[in-house]
Design a protein around this motif. Structure first.
Motif, short mmCIF file in Angstrom:
data_model
loop_
_atom_site.label_atom_id
_atom_site.label_comp_id
_atom_site.label_asym_id
_atom_site.label_seq_id
_atom_site.Cartn_x
_atom_site.Cartn_y
_atom_site.Cartn_z
N TYR A 106 35.32 33.61 69.97
CA TYR A 106 35.59 33.18 68.60
C TYR A 106 35.05 34.19 67.60
O TYR A 106 34.09 34.91 67.89
CB TYR A 106 34.91 31.83 68.31
N ALA A 115 33.62 25.83 70.82
CA ALA A 115 33.10 25.32 72.09
C ALA A 115 34.04 25.52 73.27
O ALA A 115 33.74 25.07 74.35
CB ALA A 115 32.78 23.83 71.95
N SER A 116 35.16 26.20 73.10
CA SER A 116 36.06 26.43 74.22
C SER A 116 35.45 27.51 75.11
O SER A 116 35.25 28.64 74.69
CB SER A 116 37.44 26.87 73.73
N GLU A 117 35.13 27.14 76.34
CA GLU A 117 34.46 28.05 77.28
C GLU A 117 35.30 29.30 77.51
O GLU A 117 36.49 29.23 77.76
CB GLU A 117 34.24 27.35 78.62
N GLY A 118 34.67 30.45 77.39
CA GLY A 118 35.33 31.71 77.71
C GLY A 118 36.18 32.30 76.61
O GLY A 118 36.75 33.36 76.80
N THR A 160 44.04 25.88 79.15
CA THR A 160 43.86 27.32 79.29
C THR A 160 43.99 27.98 77.92
O THR A 160 44.74 27.53 77.07
CB THR A 160 44.91 27.93 80.24
N ASP A 161 43.23 29.04 77.75
CA ASP A 161 43.28 29.76 76.49
C ASP A 161 44.40 30.78 76.51
O ASP A 161 44.73 31.35 77.55
CB ASP A 161 41.95 30.48 76.24
N ARG A 216 35.66 17.94 68.85
CA ARG A 216 34.98 18.96 69.65
C ARG A 216 34.15 19.86 68.74
O ARG A 216 34.49 20.06 67.58
CB ARG A 216 36.01 19.80 70.41
N ASP A 217 33.06 20.40 69.28
CA ASP A 217 32.27 21.36 68.51
C ASP A 217 33.12 22.59 68.22
O ASP A 217 33.92 23.02 69.05
CB ASP A 217 31.02 21.78 69.29
N PRO A 221 42.38 29.61 71.29
CA PRO A 221 41.80 28.68 72.27
C PRO A 221 42.71 27.49 72.53
O PRO A 221 43.58 27.17 71.72
CB PRO A 221 40.50 28.24 71.59
#
Length: 170
Positions: A115, A109-112, A92-93, A105-106, A97
């Motif tokens: 950045y 790239a953390s969904e939601g 969870t963020d 990881r890109d 993140p």
């Protein structure tokens, strides 16, 4: 009440105060040499020591790959305590993140998570080398990043943290 003589005394008092203030300023400048020109003269006598003056101490070059190979995961978990205020490792963020799976990881790239654009301009993937450079000086590596942390100065701490984050993936 207010006659010409009273007005003259008030103006005279103000002028006298200003004069005392200016004289005090002049005395302080001459006493403490403010703007006195120190450092404008050449050195009169130089002692030759036979060494070249490089002006700056040479920094020791550290092989990050060797540090990463010898990293201590327990120390890396302790170093993560500095990151825990803004980052989580449970997926969870938070303010920042989540960091599980961050190695490899890109970037961005953390969904939601929203950045700042400064990170994606620097590199594509969070390699150990990119993480090392970012963790050393986040604002220097990615100018304009919203990460407010000053960075980890010790290369051993960065290597331990990156190795510990990488071990979380299995």
């Amino acid at each position: 009440m207010l006659d010409t003589m009273t007005f003259t005394k008030v103006v005279g008092g103000l002028c006298g105060s200003l004069l005392i203030f200016l004289l005090g300023k002049w005395a302080a400048e001459s006493l403490y040499h403010v703007g006195g020109g120190h450092g404008e003269h050449a050195q009169a006598y130089v002692i030759e020591t036979g060494e070249e003056d490089s002006g700056a101490a040479e920094e020791e070059v550290v092989d990050f790959g060797a540090l990463l190979a010898a990293a201590d995961l327990g120390d890396g978990e302790k170093v993560f305590g500095k990151c825990r205020a803004c980052h989580k490792i449970d997926g969870t963020d938070a303010t920042g993140p989540h960091l599980n799976g961050v190695v490899g990881r890109d970037i961005g790239a953390s969904e939601g998570f929203a950045y700042s654009g400064a990170l994606s301009e620097q590199a594509d993937v969070w390699t150990p080398e990119n993480l090392n450079a970012f963790l050393e000086n986040p604002k220097g590596w990615a100018p304009g990043t919203t990460m407010g942390y000053a960075g980890l100065k010790k290369p051993e701490d960065r290597a331990n943290l990156i190795a510990w984050l990488d071990s979380l993936d299995g």
